[in-house]
Write a protein that holds these residues in place. Sequence first.
Motif, PDB file in Angstrom:
ATOM      1  N   UNK A 124       0.840  -1.093  -0.020  1.00 29.10           N
ATOM      2  CA  UNK A 124      -0.043  -0.031  -0.072  1.00 29.10           C
ATOM      3  C   UNK A 124       0.816   1.182  -0.025  1.00 29.10           C
ATOM      4  N   UNK A 125       1.960   1.240   0.750  1.00 30.30           N
ATOM      5  CA  UNK A 125       2.924   2.403   0.965  1.00 30.30           C
ATOM      6  C   UNK A 125       3.606   2.552  -0.352  1.00 30.30           C
ATOM      7  N   UNK A 126       4.086   1.356  -1.241  1.00 28.71           N
ATOM      8  CA  UNK A 126       4.614   1.596  -2.512  1.00 28.71           C
ATOM      9  C   UNK A 126       3.747   2.085  -3.386  1.00 28.71           C
ATOM     10  N   UNK A 127       2.369   1.758  -3.432  1.00 34.14           N
ATOM     11  CA  UNK A 127       1.497   2.005  -4.402  1.00 34.14           C
ATOM     12  C   UNK A 127       1.153   3.811  -4.184  1.00 34.14           C
ATOM     13  N   UNK A 128       0.992   4.034  -2.909  1.00 31.65           N
ATOM     14  CA  UNK A 128       0.708   5.355  -2.727  1.00 31.65           C
ATOM     15  C   UNK A 128       1.822   6.300  -2.948  1.00 31.65           C
ATOM     16  N   UNK A 129       3.125   5.933  -2.918  1.00 27.71           N
ATOM     17  CA  UNK A 129       4.253   6.552  -3.425  1.00 27.71           C
ATOM     18  C   UNK A 129       4.520   6.486  -4.669  1.00 27.71           C
ATOM     19  N   UNK A 130       3.940   5.438  -5.508  1.00 27.98           N
ATOM     20  CA  UNK A 130       3.745   5.735  -6.863  1.00 27.98           C
ATOM     21  C   UNK A 130       2.990   6.561  -7.460  1.00 27.98           C
ATOM     22  N   UNK A 131       1.774   6.862  -6.751  1.00 28.09           N
ATOM     23  CA  UNK A 131       0.803   7.839  -7.179  1.00 28.09           C
ATOM     24  C   UNK A 131       1.176   9.317  -6.890  1.00 28.09           C
ATOM     25  N   UNK A 132       2.424   9.439  -6.152  1.00 28.66           N
ATOM     26  CA  UNK A 132       2.938  10.890  -6.058  1.00 28.66           C
ATOM     27  C   UNK A 132       3.380  11.434  -7.132  1.00 28.66           C
ATOM     28  N   UNK A 171       2.904  14.734   2.155  1.00 29.68           N
ATOM     29  CA  UNK A 171       3.246  13.120   1.765  1.00 29.68           C
ATOM     30  C   UNK A 171       3.267  12.229   3.097  1.00 29.68           C
ATOM     31  N   UNK A 172       3.857  12.523   4.237  1.00 28.58           N
ATOM     32  CA  UNK A 172       3.709  11.645   5.378  1.00 28.58           C
ATOM     33  C   UNK A 172       2.227  11.807   5.852  1.00 28.58           C
ATOM     34  N   UNK A 173       1.626  12.608   6.092  1.00 28.26           N
ATOM     35  CA  UNK A 173       0.003  12.727   6.102  1.00 28.26           C
ATOM     36  C   UNK A 173      -0.518  11.856   5.247  1.00 28.26           C
ATOM     37  N   UNK A 174      -0.276  11.777   3.949  1.00 27.71           N
ATOM     38  CA  UNK A 174      -1.169  10.880   2.974  1.00 27.71           C
ATOM     39  C   UNK A 174      -0.754   9.432   3.317  1.00 27.71           C
ATOM     40  N   UNK A 175       0.770   9.342   3.597  1.00 28.08           N
ATOM     41  CA  UNK A 175       1.116   7.747   4.043  1.00 28.08           C
ATOM     42  C   UNK A 175       0.404   7.509   5.122  1.00 28.08           C
ATOM     43  N   UNK A 178      -2.912   6.254   4.532  1.00 32.27           N
ATOM     44  CA  UNK A 178      -2.869   4.851   3.774  1.00 32.27           C
ATOM     45  C   UNK A 178      -2.442   3.602   4.859  1.00 32.27           C
ATOM     46  N   UNK A 179      -1.832   4.059   5.713  1.00 35.12           N
ATOM     47  CA  UNK A 179      -1.261   2.722   6.581  1.00 35.12           C
ATOM     48  C   UNK A 179      -2.480   2.746   7.603  1.00 35.12           C
ATOM     49  N   UNK A 180      -3.151   3.532   7.792  1.00 36.07           N
ATOM     50  CA  UNK A 180      -4.618   3.477   8.762  1.00 36.07           C
ATOM     51  C   UNK A 180      -5.592   2.883   8.138  1.00 36.07           C
ATOM     52  N   UNK A 181      -5.601   2.934   6.848  1.00 35.42           N
ATOM     53  CA  UNK A 181      -6.448   2.093   5.831  1.00 35.42           C
ATOM     54  C   UNK A 181      -6.339   0.681   5.909  1.00 35.42           C
ATOM     55  N   UNK A 182      -4.785   0.478   5.987  1.00 37.72           N
ATOM     56  CA  UNK A 182      -4.473  -1.130   5.909  1.00 37.72           C
ATOM     57  C   UNK A 182      -5.000  -1.769   7.382  1.00 37.72           C
TER      58      UNK A 182
END
Length: 185
Positions: A124-132, A171-175, A178-182
Amino acid sequence: MSTHSQDQAWAARAAAGDRDAFRAIYRAHVRPVYWIAHGILGSAPDAEDVAQETFTVAWRKLPGLQLAGESLLPWLATICRFQAANRLRVLRRDRDNTANALDDALPDTVSVEDQVISLALAERIAAEVGLLDEIDREIFRLCAVEGYAYQVAAAELGVSHAVVRNRLSRVRTRLRGAVQEVRDA
């Protein structure tokens, strides 16, 4: 280029012996691999060692890897879990053989459920970073992955210190979201 196709390009080049391509793989995936190891071992020094061992094994195995449109992260996570399990066995054996240095905090097993969550989290983190966008991805890579100071990252990217600080905060807030969603899933 998407993260998956970038992984494929790097993997093909690294399998042919291109060390720069392998360094790119390392930079892109070392943090999630570290956190998977840390989740298993609970120790920063052991997690660092296992992360390094993971990439050493990956370098040796890359020439035989068949990557079909996927990220390298699940493959690296699998290597990491095996390396961490091996490290746990060694630590338990050492603990059992050292009467004066018992460590009750050392886990006796690797929880499959925790590892599925760790892998899902890393993906999820890798995917989210890929969307940046590109600048945010570079700021994240330089500051969060490689540990650059804001001013050094700003100079390398040709932006102000404030831009780096503000974008990295977003970015950290966004990540974190994403972590909380998982974790909530």
